[in-house]
Write a protein that holds these residues in place. Sequence first.
Motif, PDB file in Angstrom:
ATOM      1  N   SER A   1      12.001   9.044  -8.836  1.00 54.22           N
ATOM      2  CA  SER A   1      13.069   9.440  -7.922  1.00 54.22           C
ATOM      3  C   SER A   1      14.451   9.060  -8.439  1.00 54.22           C
ATOM      4  N   ALA A   2      14.503   8.532  -9.656  1.00 55.97           N
ATOM      5  CA  ALA A   2      15.809   8.201 -10.235  1.00 55.97           C
ATOM      6  C   ALA A   2      16.508   9.495 -10.645  1.00 55.97           C
TER       7      ALA A   2
ATOM      8  N   CYS B   1       9.061   3.556 -10.411  1.00 57.47           N
ATOM      9  CA  CYS B   1       7.947   4.203 -11.101  1.00 57.47           C
ATOM     10  C   CYS B   1       7.695   3.496 -12.434  1.00 57.47           C
TER      11      CYS B   1
HETATM   12 ZN   LIG Z   1      11.497   6.414 -11.887  1.00 62.07          ZN
END
Ligand SMILES: [Zn+2]
Length: 475
Positions: free
Chosen positions: A340-341, A377
């Motif tokens: 989600s970065a 993650c």
């Molecule tokens: Zn990530």
Amino acid sequence: MLNRDALLFSPTREGVPSSDDNFYASDLIAAQEALEEEAREAVPYRFDACTYDLGYVKQPLFACRTCLNHRAVCAACSVACHGEHDLIELFNRRNFRCDCGTESMGAGSCCSISSRNDAPANLRNKYDANFEGRFCFCGRPYDPQTESDDMLQCLHCEDWCHAQCLGLPHSDDDSPAAPLRQDDFDQLICWRCVENDAEVRRIAERHAGVEGTGVILLDKGDKVLGKIDLPAEEASAEEAQSAGSSASGPAAATATDEASAAQEKPLKAATASTSEHPSSEPTVVAGDSSPAPLSSSGLPNSTKRHATVGSDDGSALKKAKVDHSDEASTTASAAKGTCSAPPSLDAAESPVRRFMREGLKPNVFLQEGWMSRWCRCSQCLPMFVNLPYLLEEEDVFEPPEDPDAHKSTFDLGMEHLLNRMPRDQALDSVRAFTTLSDRLKTFLRPHAEGGTTVTKEHIQAFFDAEQERRQQQHS
Ligand SMILES: [Zn+2]
Ligand SMILES: [Zn+2]
Ligand SMILES: [Zn+2]
Ligand SMILES: [Zn+2]
Ligand SMILES: [Zn+2]
Ligand SMILES: [Zn+2]
């Protein structure tokens, strides 16, 4: 601060004799006790246990300019062993072991609490300019009497930076023109850390100034990059609080104003560090009526007040929930298997790089809830491996509470004194009071034992001698 007037002319204090009477030593001792009680209320923790045995911990520190080498000691030693020395209050610093009575303080150094003397130097202690009284990029000495700017602590290097040097308005300045206000973020990482620490820079290059991250960069054209709209819940809580604190008038630097400001802004610097809770209640915060929307991130509005320091567990370093919540959030992200970065840019294209190329200072400001927004993650998490305080609230040693002190003032006192800079002088006053009080008791003892009266002249003589002693000390 205890002085002659406080002692003699305090009609409102119970047990303090009126100035026109002669009185007995026992009256004066009663007066002393009344004043001591006030001092305890101002700084209500105990000063009888050095933190040395805890090893390297995050704790409030005081550097001593009187002892050799400007070494720093714990809060208890600052009072008990260096009470009359010239001290620099450094607030919370991580990975630090009390250097009172160690070799690095000079031969013959002895800790009066533990009787430790000439112990080996604490080699992992990192000393920087702060310990010599210089702060911020500008290197200005900090003088609580004259410093008018707000100072904010960098989350990474723990230096205190002037709001002005960071391009921020003073917290009292409520002109709407300022692009970024102190209320708009929770923590900051200074540009020196971004430029000089490769790991910090890698994270900043990925997130800072990128839309949707809440990791803010401040452009010279007064543009704010990376700011996000916080959920309404948080925003309204924040508004309510600012409204409350400014109600007493923004210009008036009254005690109330100070106090409420202390609850609000300075926690910016130490939100993550002051929000330790016993592991039995990892997310529940006293006095927070709304459900916490983010589990482990320090929401400053909810973590400011914590009266959970019991007299027993309060004396030790508090172990907060580190392990399980870390695992929990990690596995949650990993399970989704998605990152989600923000997409990884060519480093040259990142806003941080652009800032550096253009000679702008890439100070990074982290918006509320920042801790829970990092992607954890399997690709992202390793970036944080040497920066655990970006992922989890840190354990902080807090000086144990004095069981006689009042809870309510404890809350206020801790936050106000340990997290705020500039701050009022309560701690100095207490320290001076403690030593003065001891001498006054010694002075009075013969009168108390003999049952003779103490006259105004006696007291005057005591304070005259005090003054002389102090002048000699400073010359
Ligand atoms: Zn990530
Ligand atoms: Zn100590
Ligand atoms: Zn000293
Ligand atoms: Zn000591
Ligand atoms: Zn500065
Ligand atoms: Zn820094």
